[in-house]
Design an enzyme around this catalytic site. Structure first.
Site, short mmCIF file in Angstrom:
data_model
loop_
_atom_site.label_atom_id
_atom_site.label_comp_id
_atom_site.label_asym_id
_atom_site.label_seq_id
_atom_site.Cartn_x
_atom_site.Cartn_y
_atom_site.Cartn_z
N PHE A 1 79.07 46.65 65.19
CA PHE A 1 78.21 45.52 64.82
C PHE A 1 77.90 44.57 65.98
CE2 PHE A 1 80.15 46.59 60.63
CZ PHE A 1 79.00 46.91 59.96
N ASP B 1 78.15 54.28 63.39
CA ASP B 1 78.04 54.79 64.76
C ASP B 1 77.38 53.72 65.63
OD1 ASP B 1 75.38 55.13 63.87
OD2 ASP B 1 75.10 56.98 65.01
N HIS C 1 77.21 47.33 52.24
CA HIS C 1 76.97 47.28 53.68
C HIS C 1 76.00 46.12 53.98
CE1 HIS C 1 75.74 48.53 57.72
NE2 HIS C 1 76.83 49.26 57.73
#
Length: 226
Positions: free
Chosen positions: A75, A62, A184
Site C-alpha cells: 500500500f 502484489d 478491501h
C-alpha cells in the site's frame, strides 16, 4: 538478501527448490524489462520491521506496477509519488475514524518502524501488468512469513482486507492472535471498507495483547516532495 532478523525463521525457505525456481524466474523477467520493486527492495518490508518487533501484519496482494511507485511495503509508495486510490481510501477511513489529517504523500515507513509489517503476498511484478508474478512461488514464501509470525509466543494482529487476504486465515491460530477482517480499500469495494473502523479494532486488539497502540499519524515530508 534476507534481513538478519528473519534469517533464522525463513532462511530454510531460500534453500528449497521452489525458491530457486522463483529466483530464476524473477531474474529472467528483469532481463526482459522493468520489474518492481528494484532488486534491493524486494524484502524491504522484512527489513523495515524485524521479526521480533512485528505486532501488526497487514497483507496486500502484489506490488504497484507503475514506475517509481512500489518500494517493497504493501500500500505504500515513495515520497513524491501520487497517492494510489486504495491508499487514499485508507487515509479517508483513518481521518473519519481517528481524526488524523490526510497526508499529502503515500510513504508508510513510519508505520513499519512501529511494528506494522506491510507484507504483500507476491513480492515482485512486471511493469504495467498487475498479478504478472502471481502463482510463481512468492505466495509459498509469504505464507511462511505469516506462519512464522503466527508461531511466535507473542501475539500479533493480522489485518486481512478483501477475499484474497482472507484466504490466509487458516495459517493463523485465532485463539492466540487477533484478526481484523474487512472489505478491501480499493475503489471497487470502498463503500464496504469506509466505516469499518479497522484502526480502532487494531488498537483495541493491541491493548488487549499488552502492546502499545500504533500512532497512525504520518508526518509531512515537504523536503522529499510529499
Amino acid at each position: 538478501m534476507l534481513p538478519d532478523s528473519w534469517q533464522d525463521v525463513l532462511g530454510e525457505e531460500l534453500d528449497k527448490p521452489y525458491f530457486k525456481e522463483l529466483t530464476e524466474f524473477v531474474e529472467e523477467e528483469r532481463a526482459k524489462g522493468p520489474v518492481y520493486p528494484p532488486r534491493e527492495e524486494v524484502f524491504a518490508a522484512l527489513a523495515a520491521t524485524p521479526f521480533d518487533r512485528v505486532k501488526v501484519l497487514i497483507l496486500g496482494q502484489d506490488p504497484y506496477h507503475g514506475e517509481g511507485q512500489g518500494h517493497g511495503l504493501c500500500f505504500s509508495v515513495r515520497p513524491g509519488v501520487r497517492v494510489p486510490p486504495s491508499l487514499r481510501n485508507i487515509y479517508k477511513e483513518m481521518h473519519a475514524e481517528l481524526g488524523h489529517p490526510i497526508p499529502g504523500h503515500g510513504y508508510l515507513m513510519p508505520w513499519a518502524e512501529q511494528g506494522v509489517l506491510l507484507l504483500n503476498a507476491v513480492l515482485t511484478v512486471r511493469a504495467g501488468e498487475p498479478n504478472s508474478h502471481k502463482g510463481k512461488g512468492w505466495e509459498r514464501f509469504t505464507d511462511a512469513v505469516i506462519r512464522a509470525v503466527a508461531a511466535r509466543p507473542d501475539p500479533a494482529v493480522f489485518v486481512l482486507w478483501g477475499a484474497y487476504a482472507r484466504k490466509k486465515l487458516p495459517l493463523i491460530d485465532t485463539t492466540r492472535h487477533a484478526v481484523v477482517e474487512g472489505a478491501h480499500p480499493s475503489p471497487l469495494s470502498a463503500k464496504k471498507f469506509l466505516g469499518s473502523r479497522p484502526f480502532t479494532q487494531i488498537d483495541q486488539a493491541l491493548a488487549a495483547q499488552g502492546h502499545e497502540p500504533v500512532d497512525w499519524r504520518l508526518p509531512d515530508l515537504p523536503d522529499l516532495g510529499g
